[in-house]
Each structure stands twice: as structure tokens, then as C-alpha cells.
Scaffold this active site. Structure first.
Site: not given
Ligand code: GLN
Length: 542
Positions: A15, A186, A380, A514, A516
């Protein structure tokens, strides 16, 4: 003193409690209050780190290395408050704490029970590490009525009694379905869900009612009457075209004002939501469009790459373009030609991933991007695939592979066996547990001067979040650099390659972390802004 806002949901899952929590956090901030946001998940996994993204969506990683529910990503994107380990609690973690205490003898021979021992631990988590914030928002995962959720709701019931009056409120989400056949909205599911809550001693102060169409006055007053809430506290939540519209829509529906009223606080002052309106306008009226191919494994479920999705959109906001995503399951390339899928895209991205399935396709996507000079962003696993591709096809290292897929003649990517975390040395072997043992959380990375990323970050030391078990093997640096792959970011001790790039390419960058996870709508991550900028240039070439 800190005030608590508990957020629950009933009738069905999905939700949007997480978005409500995030948006309400942002609205309270815009009125000058400080907030912390946390998530309580009733499942028995200690954390979502080992769960399949198809079941649970993305695993969001915090600076301090906790693997958490993706809702914490929304919290951070909407409020800018970095989440911590203490902001994520599962039943698994709670029970594991209780059992450790029991084994240690902390309960002095008493019978260990859900009430009070489990509920006490939950309350400790609710109260811990709040930084004296004005408001702590606690979202309870799952749906009221689930067996696993009961200890959390009971702990909330106790907290409400223990806190001074007007220091806690409960916001409950329900669904108000529209029945086509009878042409009616409803309210009965809402009534039943609130009845369920009340039977365990919880009375909601505010109801957020998800609905496909406007809820007329008559239905709102009916809900108010049957659910024992004020009519003004029945907040309709209609679908919106972008999630960044949610704070503005909730404000217009009166949510933040109603929250302050429930705490008997002043709600006179109008919050400044200009920056939210600007973000929404940017998304609604782009000047151009680019298409990015995301070549991954979990492409069937958008939630599996939630933060990535958002970061790409933020890159679009920074460049005033709409970013269209083409999700491609990399296994497709094992049966079909890459060209047909990638020929017309303006950028290619290979995201994080685990295991050997689909890797041939990912490597083929890297080759295509490299040879056709299409902007490539490897995150990664996507960086590791890029290094394997370059090793095999540019440096002639035919046996180049990752030990993640079994023994390799040339382990250009290998198991991370030792790294430093602050003053601590972490060591791992192939037999280590799978849960919580990766290199997790924020680590510094030193940027090499004169490289593309030095230009993008405009800094020589950055900090980014990691989640990986394997790493690019530093022993191959020399030979790979001879063939054009620049190691443009390394851990400060020079041991772990963190960023690689190709000099002779419009935009080819692989990062071990990462990025992002740290992108925000108001503050797009520089790598995503730059990648989308390169995609815009690419789109104008053809
Ligand atoms: N599998 C890869 C590692 O463990 C990449 C991990 C990932 O992309 N988060 O290093």
C-alpha cells in the site's frame, strides 16, 4: 522529548507505507523538525542480506554496513538522513538477541516469553539511537493480522502507554477498493482492518486510505464513524505519476497538518515545498529522452534494482532528460544477437549481481559497448564483468574469469580474503558464513589524478557504499593498464581496485561500490549525472 509515529498497514500489502513514512519525514523536516526513520520487519531472517531479490526486492546498504529493506532507501532519498544499522530490525534479529541473552543467563532462570522479553527487546530498539530527534517514524512491515507481526504491535501498544500523553500516534494504511460492477467504493475492508487493530488495543489516529479515485465526503465520514477517527484524519491516497509527487500530494490532503494536530502541536505555519515541486516539474517536463539498457538478472521485478532506477532518474533530472530504461535479461544474449537489443540504446549499464548464471550475456554487453563506443557503466558485478571482458579481449588473457564461478586459470577477479575496516582487519575464507560477511558499508577510495572520475567527483578522496565478496585482482593491474584499462580509484592502502575506466572511449567506467545508494533527487550522484550526460551526447550522434 522525542515523539513517535508508528506506521502500520492492513487489508493488503504494497500500500506504500514506506513511501508515506518517507514523505511524512520530508514534510516534517520542511516544517523545521528533525526526524529519524526506521523499519521493523516481522520475518525471521536476521536481515534481508541473504534473501532473493525476487522475494524481497533490493537489499539497501547503510554507511555502517547494515543490509536492509529497500524502504530505507526511500527514507534516505526523501529526507537525506543517512540510515544506520539501528534503523532496521527484524523478528530474526530480535529473537536472536533474546536467545543470546537467555544462553548468557541474563534472565536468571526465568521463563523467557514473548511478553515481556521479546516485546522488551523491540521497545529497546524503538528507543535506541534516536539522536534526540523531534520525531521517530517507525514503520511496521507486513499486514495487520499476520502472526509474525503481533509482537511488534504489542510492543507499540505498551510504548504508547509508557510514553507521556500526546507523544505517540498511529497511522494506519488501508485500501478502499472500487467495485466496477456496482460502481461503488467499499469501506468494509478498512472497517475490518481497524477492528483487527483495535482488538489488540491499538486505535489509529490517522487513516491513510489508498484508492483509485476520489473518496467522496459521504464515504470519508462513514469511515471516520466506523473506525473511530476524526473525519479530517481520513487521508485519501490516490496514485501519482512520480513518487516525488507524494510529499506534495500528502500535504494537500492534509497529512502533516493532521499529524501535528494529533500531537497537539501548532500546524499554522505552511511548509515550503518549492524544492519538491521543482523536482516534480523537472520529471514531468523533460527536454529530451535517452534510452539506457540495463543488462541484469532480476529484470522481471523493478523493485530488485530500486535505488538504481531512482539514481538513473536523478541523472535525468540533472540533465533535463527523461531516462527510458530497457531491462534486458542477460541470458537472452546466450540465444539471441546482442545487436538487435543494444543497437539503438544511448547507454549500457550492468548492475550488481551474484553467481555465474547470465554472465556470458553481461560480458557480451560489455564488448558491444566497448567496441561500438556506447557509454558503459558497470556497477559492482558490472565492473568485474568489464574487467574480465577487457582482460580476455584487449589484453589477450584468455583464461580470465572470476573465482565466484569456480577455479580460474587467470583469476582477474578473486575472493576478497582480507581488508581493513577502520583499524580492524577483516579476514574471510571460502567457508565463511554467507550472511553478513561481505565487505559491507562505506569505505574510502582514493582517486587517481587526471582521470575521468577525478573530473567527475572533483575530489581525490571519496566514500561510497560496498557490498561484495570478490574483488578485481590487483596483481593484474600492470598488464591491464598496459592495454588501456586505467585503475582510477583504489582503496587508500592501494590494495583494492575500486574504479576502472577506459581512456580511449566516450564513457566507460566500472565501480566496485554502489553509487546508486547515495543519489538523491535534489542531489543526483555525480557518476549518474555524468553517465546520463554522455548518453545525451550519444543520442545526438545518430
Ligand atoms: N558477486 C560479486 C561479489 O560478490 C558482485 C556483488 C555485487 O554486485 N553486489 O563480489
Amino acid at each position: 522529548m522525542t515523539r513517535y509515529i508508528f506506521v502500520t498497514g492492513g487489508v493488503v500489502s504494497s500500500l506504500g507505507k514506506g513511501l508515506t513514512t518517507a514523505a511524512l519525514g520530508a514534510l516534517l523536516q520542511s516544517r523545521g523538525y528533525s526526524v529519524r526513520l526506521r523499519k521493523f520487519d516481522p520475518y525471521l531472517n536476521v536481515d534481508p542480506g541473504t534473501m532473493n531479490p525476487y522475494q524481497h526486492g533490493e537489499v539497501f546498504v547503510t554507511d555502517d554496513g547494515a543490509e536492509t529493506d529497500l524502504d530505507l532507501g526511500h527514507y534516505e532519498r526523501f529526507t537525506g538522513v543517512p540510515a544506520r544499522r539501528s534503523d532496521t530490525v527484524t523478528s530474526g534479529r530480535v529473537y536472536s538477541d533474546v536467545l543470546t541473552r537467555e544462553r548468557r543467563g541474563d534472565y536468571l532462570g526465568g521463563t523467557v516469553q514473548v511478553i515481556p522479553h521479546v516485546t522488551d527487546v523491540i521497545k529497546e530498539y524503538i528507543r535506541a539511537d534516536t539522536d534526540g530527534a523531534d520525531f521517530v517514524l517507525c514503520e511496521v512491515g507486513g499486514t495487520v493480522g499476520d502472526i509474525e507481526g503481533l509482537p511488534f504491535l504489542e510492543a507499540i501498544r505498551q510504548m504508547v502507554q509508557e510514553l507521556p500523553r500526546r507523544h505517540s500516534i498511529l497511522i494506519h494504511h488501508t485500501l478502499v477498493p472500487y467495485l466496477n460492477a456496482s460502481g461503488e467504493l467499499k469501506t468494509k475492508p478498512t472497517q475490518h482492518s481497524v477492528k483487527e487493530l483495535r482488538s489488540i488495543g491499538l486505535q489509529p489516529d490517522i487513516l491513510v486510505c489508498r484508492c483509485e479515485r476520489e473518496i467522496p465526503e459521504s464515504e470519508r465520514s462513514k469511515i471516520a464513524l466506523f473506525c473511530n477517527v476524526r473525519e479530517s484524519a481520513v487521508i485519501p491516497a490516490l496514485d501519482v505519476d512520480t513518487i516525488y509527487q507524494v510529499p506534495v500530494s500528502y500535504h494537500e490532503a492534509g497529512l502533516d497538518g493532521e499529524v501535528l494536530k494529533a500531537f497537539a502541536m501548532d500546524d499554522e505555519h505552511t511548509p515550503d515545498l518549492q524544492s519538491w515541486r521543482r523536482v516534480v516539474n523537472g520529471i514531468r517536463s523533460p527536454e529530451d529522452e535517452v534510452t539506457i539498457a540495463v543488462v541484469g538478472k532480476y529484470t522481471g521485478l523493478a523493485d530488485a534494482y530500486k535505488s538504481l532506477n531512482e539514481a538513473l532518474a536523478h541523472g535525468g533530472i540533472a540533465n533535463r532528460v527523461r531516462v527510458g530504461l530497457r531491462w534486458i535479461d542477460s541470458e537472452v544474449f546466450e540465444r539471441e544477437d546482442v545487436v538487435a537489443h543494444l543497437d539503438s540504446v544511448d547507454g549500457i549499464l550492468v548492475p550488481g549481481g551474484f553467481g555465474s548464471r547470465g554472465t556470458r550475456g553481461k560480458i557480451a554487453a560489455v564488448s558491444f559497448a566497448r567496441e561500438h563506443r556506447i557509454p558503459y557503466f558497470g556497477i559492482c558485478f558490472g565492473m568485474q564483468m568489464a574487467v574480465i571482458e577487457v582482460s580476455r579481449n584487449m589484453a589477450g588473457i584468455e583464461g580470465a574469469s572470476s573465482t565466484e564461478f569456480g577455479p580460474a586459470r587467470d583469476p582477474v577477479v578473486g575472493l576478497l580474503t582480507e581488508w581493513t575496516d577502520g583499524n580492524r582487519i577483516e579476514t574471510r575464507t571460502g567457508d565463511s558464513d554467507l550472511g553478513g560477511t561481505m565487505r559491507l558499508g562505506a569505505f574510502d577510495c582514493a582517486i587517481t589524478k587526471g582521470t575521468r572520475v577525478a573530473d567527475i567527483y572533483r575530489s581525490d578522496l571519496i566514500s561510497e557504499r560496498h557490498r561484495h565478496r570478490y574483488e578485481v585482482n590487483i596483481n593484474y593491474r600492470f598488464i591491464l593498464e598496459q592495454h588501456g584499462l586505467v585503475f582510477s580509484g583504489l582503496s587508500p592502502d592501494g590494495q583494492l581496485p575500486e574504479i576502472v575506466e577506459l581512456g580511449d572511449h566516450p564513457w566507460f567506467v566500472g565501480v566496485q561500490f554502489h553509487p546508486e545508494l547515495k543519489s538523491r533527487p535534489f542531489d543526483p550522484h555525480p557518476l549518474f549525472a555524468s553517465f546520463i550526460e554522455a548518453a545525451v551526447t550519444q543520442s545526438r550522434l545518430v
